[in-house]
Design an enzyme around this catalytic site. Structure first.
Site, short mmCIF file in Angstrom:
data_model
loop_
_atom_site.label_atom_id
_atom_site.label_comp_id
_atom_site.label_asym_id
_atom_site.label_seq_id
_atom_site.Cartn_x
_atom_site.Cartn_y
_atom_site.Cartn_z
CB SER A 124 -0.95 0.03 1.20
OG SER A 124 -0.24 0.27 2.39
CE LYS A 162 -2.29 1.97 4.74
NZ LYS A 162 -1.36 0.93 5.24
#
Length: 212
Positions: A124, A162
């Site tokens: 991701s 993230k």
């Protein structure tokens, strides 16, 4: 107050050039030599040398631009950094910090601070250069800025790696963004109570092997 160095790549190029010049000439280069070799202005070379001297990366006693001044590379210092397992680059998951090993890193490259290393897991964050299996150097801190890549822990003790993109105005939740647009689009993770465990400052990865 120390001068802020804006371009670490140029700083490393200066260090490499100083070392190479000394090996070839048995003397140190001037700021003018450095400027000419690296294709930068003399004032830029001088300002970088002064800033690097203030940060203890080199020893520079020059007072005027263009005059031959002694430039010495400081003795390389290493620090021991724990590799504490993996962090998922995908949906958050529970992780326990188990030190796998300690890795020695040069302080002249990675700087000062309280660090640990995590192994990235998942896809991701590939758009920001973090691939599955990469080692990510994390600086321990509990605050971050919009755009920072963070190790975040939410109220359910789940962590993830993230990009922090700020607070959603409607819900008041913190938003963490996936960085793989081709797979996840603009997907975000809304978090009610966000705890920052650190900010990613560097990535250590293997170069891809060329197929013969």
């Amino acid at each position: 107050m120390k001068t802020r160095i804006k371009n670490p790549e140029l700083m490393n190029r200066i260090i490499d050039y100083v070392g190479e010049y000394y090996r070839n000439n048995r003397t140190s280069p001037s700021s003018g030599n450095i400027a000419k070799a690296l294709g930068i202005a003399k004032t830029t070379a001088y300002n970088y040398l002064c800033a690097m001297n203030e940060n203890g990366m080199i020893s520079y006693n020059g007072s005027e631009i263009g005059k031959l001044s002694k430039i010495e590379l400081s003795k390389t210092e290493y620090f021991s950094c724990p590799l504490v397992g993996s962090v998922k680059c995908g949906d958050p998951e529970v992780e326990e910090e188990n030190v796998e090993m300690y890795i020695s890193l040069p302080r002249v490259i990675f700087g000062n601070g309280d660090f640990y290393i995590l192994r990235a897991s998942g896809d991701s964050m590939v758009d920001v250069g973090i691939d599955d299996g990469d080692l990510v150097l994390i600086k321990k801190q509990h605050h971050c800025e919009v755009g920072d890549i963070v190790v975040a822990l939410d109220e359910n003790n789940e962590n993830t790696l993230k990009t922090y993109i700020g607070i959603d105005k409607k819900s008041g939740m913190a938003l963490l963004k996936y960085e793989n647009k081709s797979v996840y689009g603009d997907k975000t993770i809304p978090v009610k109570q966000l705890t920052i465990q650190g900010v990613a400052v560097n990535v250590i990865s293997e170069l891809p092997c060329k197929s013969k």
